[in-house]
Design a protein around this motif. Structure first.
Motif: not given
Length: 381
Positions: A178-181, A199-206
């Motif tokens: 998760l990341g925000l700005f 509002l958080l940016l989600r990046r899926r990781v295996d």
């Protein structure tokens, strides 16, 4: 009687010049720069005592001053190669758990938002009579759509979108970064239904244990012969923050680390000893694991699964291998023939079946050798 007197030749003129060999020859002056001319000697330099010393600031070789005060050229000590700088990543970039809520909280928020929109519509008198009857609500308030009603719609709608929009489903072996700005806010490794700030940016990781079979890569053996090697890499993502944010693409980074390791470690060519292949795999594993650890990757093994010569040298190396096998087979066959001949001759002489002198012994050995070699040739390898 007259006497002819010949005047002596002056010493300054030197010996008489020989006659011309070519009648039309001519003489001309050609300027020549001699390497060693009789220049006047330079002013003498007073002799000074020879002093041999060592510099105080540097540990160089002793220097020897020349007569004019200058230092003679000297050789410097070989400088050891500098160690390769270690890969460094932002020390603050370390995986930490993110703050999330159970999925029930998001569902309740969404339901409350929808209920608020329905109540606001009933208050404004825009709710259809069928819906009023189905929900068993009292008669319409009939307040109309005013600023208060529009504000109620905005608040209830935002609550519903915020509640339903933050619902997420976590799976086993998958994680969310998760990341925000542009700032790292944590990693989610939970499974099941949960609520994450929309509002958080989600990046899926295996984050499961993964294996990667590479395409044929360039390598070389101990003699520098070009090879094509296919390796099997077993790895996983250990630190999701560094794997996702510390490098642009961690899978590409791992592939390039494997290529760099293959350029440093010699690989045993086809048909080599098993121990050397295992040693090459251990060396590859150490190098790749050391390069991949700073970016959050854990490498368990890097093993060559297929080794073959490069196309440009495959034919030549195949012929060389066949010739080596043929020579080895011939040497083994010759040793076997010699042992058979020796055993035959020894048995004949020891048992007293024949008495042979040196000439007859040599002839018998020759005939037996030819016969045994011919028999082995007909039987084949």
């Amino acid at each position: 009687m007259s006497t002819t007197t010949t005047s002596p030749t002056p010493e300054s003129e030197g010996p008489p010049r020989a006659g011309r060999l070519i009648h039309n020859e001519s003489t001309m002056e050609i300027p020549v720069h001699l390497l060693f001319r009789d220049d006047p000697d330079p002013e003498p330099v007073p002799a000074s005592p020879v002093v041999v010393g060592r510099r105080q600031d540097t540990g160089e070789q002793p220097f020897l001053p020349l007569r004019d005060g200058r230092e003679a050229p000297r050789f410097r000590r070989p400088v050891a190669a500098k160690a390769r700088p270690a890969v460094r990543v932002d020390p603050e970039l370390v995986e930490r758990p993110a703050r999330v809520l159970p999925g029930v909280a998001g569902v309740l928020a969404g339901v409350c938002g929808m209920a608020g929109c329905v109540a606001n519509s009933w208050w404004a008198g825009v709710l259809p009579p069928l819906a009023v009857h189905a929900l068993r609500l009292p008669g319409d308030a009939g307040a109309g759509l005013g600023p208060v009603q529009w504000a109620g719609y905005a608040g209830a709608g935002a609550l519903g979108l915020f509640g339903f929009g933050g619902l997420a489903r976590g799976r086993t072996g998958r994680a969310w970064v998760l990341g925000l700005f542009g700032r790292y806010r944590g990693t989610v490794r939970r499974t099941g239904l949960m609520w994450v700030n929309p509002l958080l940016l989600r990046r899926r990781v295996d984050v499961r244990l993964r294996h990667w079979r590479s395409e044929p890569m360039q390598a070389a053996d101990g003699n520098g012969v070009a090879l094509r090697v296919v390796v099997l890499v077993v790895w996983r993502v250990r630190d999701t923050a560094r794997a996702v944010l510390g490098v642009e693409d961690h899978e590409t980074y791992l592939r390039e680390c494997v290529e760099a390791a293959l350029a440093q470690v010699p690989v045993e060519p086809p048909g080599g000893a098993r121990g050397s292949v295992e040693a090459a795999g251990d060396a590859l594993t150490r190098l790749v694991a050391a390069d991949a650890a700073p970016v959050g990757l854990e490498v368990f093994s890097v093993r060559p699964v297929r080794v073959e010569y490069a196309p440009e040298v495959a034919a030549a190396m195949h012929r060389r291998r066949i010739a080596a096998l043929d020579a080895q087979q011939r040497a083994g066959m010759l040793a076997s023939v010699v042992d058979s001949v020796e055993d035959t001759v020894t048995r004949l002489t020891v048992r007293g079946l024949v008495e042979l002198d040196d000439y007859e012994r040599k002839a018998l050995v020759k005939d037996l050798t030819v016969a045994f070699c011919a028999g082995r040739g007909e039987q084949g390898p």
